[in-house]
Design a protein around this motif. Structure first.
Motif, PDB file in Angstrom:
ATOM      1  N   ASN A 183       0.848  -1.191   0.000  1.00 56.33           N
ATOM      2  CA  ASN A 183       0.000   0.000   0.000  1.00 56.33           C
ATOM      3  C   ASN A 183       0.881   1.237   0.000  1.00 56.33           C
ATOM      4  O   ASN A 183       2.125   1.147  -0.081  1.00 56.33           O
ATOM      5  N   ALA A 184       0.278   2.407   0.078  1.00 53.62           N
ATOM      6  CA  ALA A 184       1.032   3.659  -0.002  1.00 53.62           C
ATOM      7  C   ALA A 184       2.037   3.804   1.128  1.00 53.62           C
ATOM      8  O   ALA A 184       3.073   4.463   0.981  1.00 53.62           O
ATOM      9  N   ALA A 185       1.768   3.163   2.275  1.00 48.63           N
ATOM     10  CA  ALA A 185       2.672   3.258   3.428  1.00 48.63           C
ATOM     11  C   ALA A 185       3.801   2.234   3.371  1.00 48.63           C
ATOM     12  O   ALA A 185       4.694   2.242   4.219  1.00 48.63           O
ATOM     13  N   GLY A 186       3.752   1.329   2.376  1.00 51.43           N
ATOM     14  CA  GLY A 186       4.783   0.319   2.250  1.00 51.43           C
ATOM     15  C   GLY A 186       4.476  -0.988   2.944  1.00 51.43           C
ATOM     16  O   GLY A 186       5.292  -1.918   2.921  1.00 51.43           O
ATOM     17  N   ASP A 187       3.282  -1.117   3.562  1.00 54.86           N
ATOM     18  CA  ASP A 187       2.876  -2.378   4.187  1.00 54.86           C
ATOM     19  C   ASP A 187       2.631  -3.429   3.106  1.00 54.86           C
ATOM     20  O   ASP A 187       2.199  -3.107   1.997  1.00 54.86           O
ATOM     21  N   LYS A 188       2.879  -4.705   3.438  1.00 59.05           N
ATOM     22  CA  LYS A 188       2.747  -5.786   2.460  1.00 59.05           C
ATOM     23  C   LYS A 188       1.716  -6.825   2.894  1.00 59.05           C
ATOM     24  O   LYS A 188       1.558  -7.088   4.086  1.00 59.05           O
ATOM     25  N   ALA A 189       1.053  -7.422   1.881  1.00 58.68           N
ATOM     26  CA  ALA A 189       0.156  -8.550   2.105  1.00 58.68           C
ATOM     27  C   ALA A 189      -0.117  -9.204   0.751  1.00 58.68           C
ATOM     28  O   ALA A 189       0.028  -8.565  -0.294  1.00 58.68           O
ATOM     29  N   ASP A 190      -0.480 -10.477   0.776  1.00 62.46           N
ATOM     30  CA  ASP A 190      -0.879 -11.176  -0.448  1.00 62.46           C
ATOM     31  C   ASP A 190      -2.368 -10.921  -0.679  1.00 62.46           C
ATOM     32  O   ASP A 190      -3.192 -11.204   0.203  1.00 62.46           O
ATOM     33  N   ILE A 191      -2.715 -10.399  -1.852  1.00 64.83           N
ATOM     34  CA  ILE A 191      -4.114 -10.037  -2.100  1.00 64.83           C
ATOM     35  C   ILE A 191      -4.649 -10.716  -3.355  1.00 64.83           C
ATOM     36  O   ILE A 191      -3.897 -11.035  -4.282  1.00 64.83           O
ATOM     37  N   THR A 192      -5.955 -10.914  -3.371  1.00 62.91           N
ATOM     38  CA  THR A 192      -6.646 -11.546  -4.499  1.00 62.91           C
ATOM     39  C   THR A 192      -7.864 -10.720  -4.887  1.00 62.91           C
ATOM     40  O   THR A 192      -8.574 -10.207  -4.014  1.00 62.91           O
ATOM     41  N   THR A 193      -8.095 -10.603  -6.189  1.00 68.29           N
ATOM     42  CA  THR A 193      -9.295  -9.927  -6.700  1.00 68.29           C
ATOM     43  C   THR A 193     -10.037 -10.878  -7.630  1.00 68.29           C
ATOM     44  O   THR A 193      -9.437 -11.513  -8.501  1.00 68.29           O
ATOM     45  N   TRP A 194     -11.350 -10.989  -7.435  1.00 72.27           N
ATOM     46  CA  TRP A 194     -12.216 -11.807  -8.283  1.00 72.27           C
ATOM     47  C   TRP A 194     -13.069 -10.890  -9.159  1.00 72.27           C
ATOM     48  O   TRP A 194     -13.538  -9.851  -8.695  1.00 72.27           O
ATOM     49  N   THR A 195     -13.255 -11.287 -10.410  1.00 70.50           N
ATOM     50  CA  THR A 195     -14.082 -10.489 -11.319  1.00 70.50           C
ATOM     51  C   THR A 195     -15.072 -11.393 -12.049  1.00 70.50           C
ATOM     52  O   THR A 195     -14.768 -12.549 -12.371  1.00 70.50           O
ATOM     53  N   GLU A 253     -23.939  -4.231 -20.477  1.00 66.44           N
ATOM     54  CA  GLU A 253     -22.906  -4.990 -19.774  1.00 66.44           C
ATOM     55  C   GLU A 253     -23.112  -4.929 -18.266  1.00 66.44           C
ATOM     56  O   GLU A 253     -23.605  -3.932 -17.731  1.00 66.44           O
ATOM     57  N   PHE A 254     -22.691  -6.006 -17.603  1.00 65.61           N
ATOM     58  CA  PHE A 254     -22.711  -6.098 -16.149  1.00 65.61           C
ATOM     59  C   PHE A 254     -21.305  -6.507 -15.697  1.00 65.61           C
ATOM     60  O   PHE A 254     -20.764  -7.501 -16.194  1.00 65.61           O
ATOM     61  N   ALA A 255     -20.723  -5.780 -14.754  1.00 58.81           N
ATOM     62  CA  ALA A 255     -19.362  -6.082 -14.298  1.00 58.81           C
ATOM     63  C   ALA A 255     -19.293  -5.988 -12.780  1.00 58.81           C
ATOM     64  O   ALA A 255     -19.663  -4.962 -12.188  1.00 58.81           O
ATOM     65  N   PHE A 256     -18.810  -7.074 -12.150  1.00 56.77           N
ATOM     66  CA  PHE A 256     -18.668  -7.125 -10.692  1.00 56.77           C
ATOM     67  C   PHE A 256     -17.241  -7.497 -10.337  1.00 56.77           C
ATOM     68  O   PHE A 256     -16.621  -8.341 -11.000  1.00 56.77           O
ATOM     69  N   SER A 257     -16.691  -6.855  -9.305  1.00 56.79           N
ATOM     70  CA  SER A 257     -15.375  -7.228  -8.798  1.00 56.79           C
ATOM     71  C   SER A 257     -15.385  -7.194  -7.279  1.00 56.79           C
ATOM     72  O   SER A 257     -16.096  -6.386  -6.663  1.00 56.79           O
ATOM     73  N   SER A 258     -14.605  -8.089  -6.693  1.00 58.31           N
ATOM     74  CA  SER A 258     -14.432  -8.130  -5.245  1.00 58.31           C
ATOM     75  C   SER A 258     -12.944  -8.292  -4.985  1.00 58.31           C
ATOM     76  O   SER A 258     -12.371  -9.356  -5.269  1.00 58.31           O
ATOM     77  N   GLY A 259     -12.313  -7.228  -4.486  1.00 59.79           N
ATOM     78  CA  GLY A 259     -10.866  -7.230  -4.368  1.00 59.79           C
ATOM     79  C   GLY A 259     -10.367  -6.937  -2.974  1.00 59.79           C
ATOM     80  O   GLY A 259     -10.939  -6.114  -2.251  1.00 59.79           O
TER      81      GLY A 259
END
Length: 275
Positions: A172-184, A202-208
């Motif tokens: 993130n902007a502060a430099g913290d780290k984590a493993d992240i996943t986004t579904w679309t 069109e229909f578009a959904f995302s969960s990140g």
């Protein structure tokens, strides 16, 4: 100034009918605006795609340029996507490059003439954006997407997308780290009003996931419904120009968001395929 969709579609039809072509053109088979269609580039044909979207609420905007190449025929396709964006809440308030995508697509089933087509995609997301300015994730990401296209009727086609992006060690902007996943997930309905003009829904959904702290994750969901139109200009040289316009509207978790989306594609034969 606001224009009703019916008025825009009328102009699109008029322009499309006036386009020059040596023979009756095939239906437009560009990507939808928020959803991918499962048709790789034909042998010898390269596509250049520009999109521009602007959020009418936050005033953020995003421009992307994508170039798609058959390698060397329809079975395999390579492409890249360059994003250039402005995020009002970024500390520097500047417009700059975001995270670049390098893409490979395999035409697993069908093609533009088939009733069903499937073309899975794998992408590397390069950390070319500055995560300190909210323009990227600060780490390499891995993205998979499954586009499926189905002809429902002579003048109606639907496209389905299901995808995921995994970014280990995102920052993130502060430099913290984590493993992240986004579904679309996405779906589009394309009405072939004319071989050279389409109405689209069109229909578009995302969960990140987002990096909320060292090893900590938050979540952001988004859902948009987007009506739009596109039309084609076909020339004797084989060049096809496809402009389009859409108005994504946020619903559910994105309620209140309103955007305008512009699309412009140039597709032309670049070499003669081997026989």
């Amino acid at each position: 100034m606001k224009y009703p969709v019916s008025w825009i579609l009328g102009l699109s039809l008029a322009a499309a009918v006036g386009a020059r072509a040596e023979e009756p053109p095939k239906p437009i088979q560009d990507n939808s605006f928020l959803v991918e269609e499962a048709y790789n580039q034909e042998a010898g044909v390269v596509q250049h795609i520009s999109t521009f979207s602007r959020n009418r609420v936050t005033k953020d905007w995003l421009y992307t340029f994508t170039q798609e190449w058959p390698v060397p025929e329809i079975t395999h396709q390579l492409s890249y996507t360059l994003p250039y964006q402005r995020i009002q809440d970024s500390p520097d308030g500047r417009s700059a490059l975001g995270d670049v995508l390098l893409n490979y697509r395999y035409q697993l089933l069908g093609d533009g003439d088939a009733p069903v087509a499937v073309a899975p995609r794998f992408s590397l997301v390069l950390p070319t954006g500055d995560q300190r300015q909210l323009r990227g994730n600060g780490a390499i990401g891995y993205q998979v997407l499954l586009p499926v296209s189905v002809v429902l009727a002579r003048s109606l086609v639907t496209h389905w997308n299901l995808g995921a992006t995994w970014t280990p060690g995102a920052k993130n902007a502060a430099g913290d780290k984590a493993d992240i996943t986004t579904w679309t997930m996405g779906q589009s309905f394309i009405w072939l009003a004319h071989p050279n003009a389409n109405a689209m829904l069109e229909f578009a959904f995302s969960s990140g996931e987002t990096v909320a702290g060292p090893g900590l994750k938050g979540r952001t969901d988004a859902f948009f419904i987007s009506p739009g139109v596109r039309f084609a200009l076909n020339f004797k040289s084989g060049l096809q120009i496809v402009p389009g316009l859409a108005f994504p509207i946020g619903v559910g978790p994105s309620k209140g968001d309103k955007s305008v989306f512009f699309y412009l594609s140039f597709e032309a034969p670049m070499w003669t395929p081997r026989k």
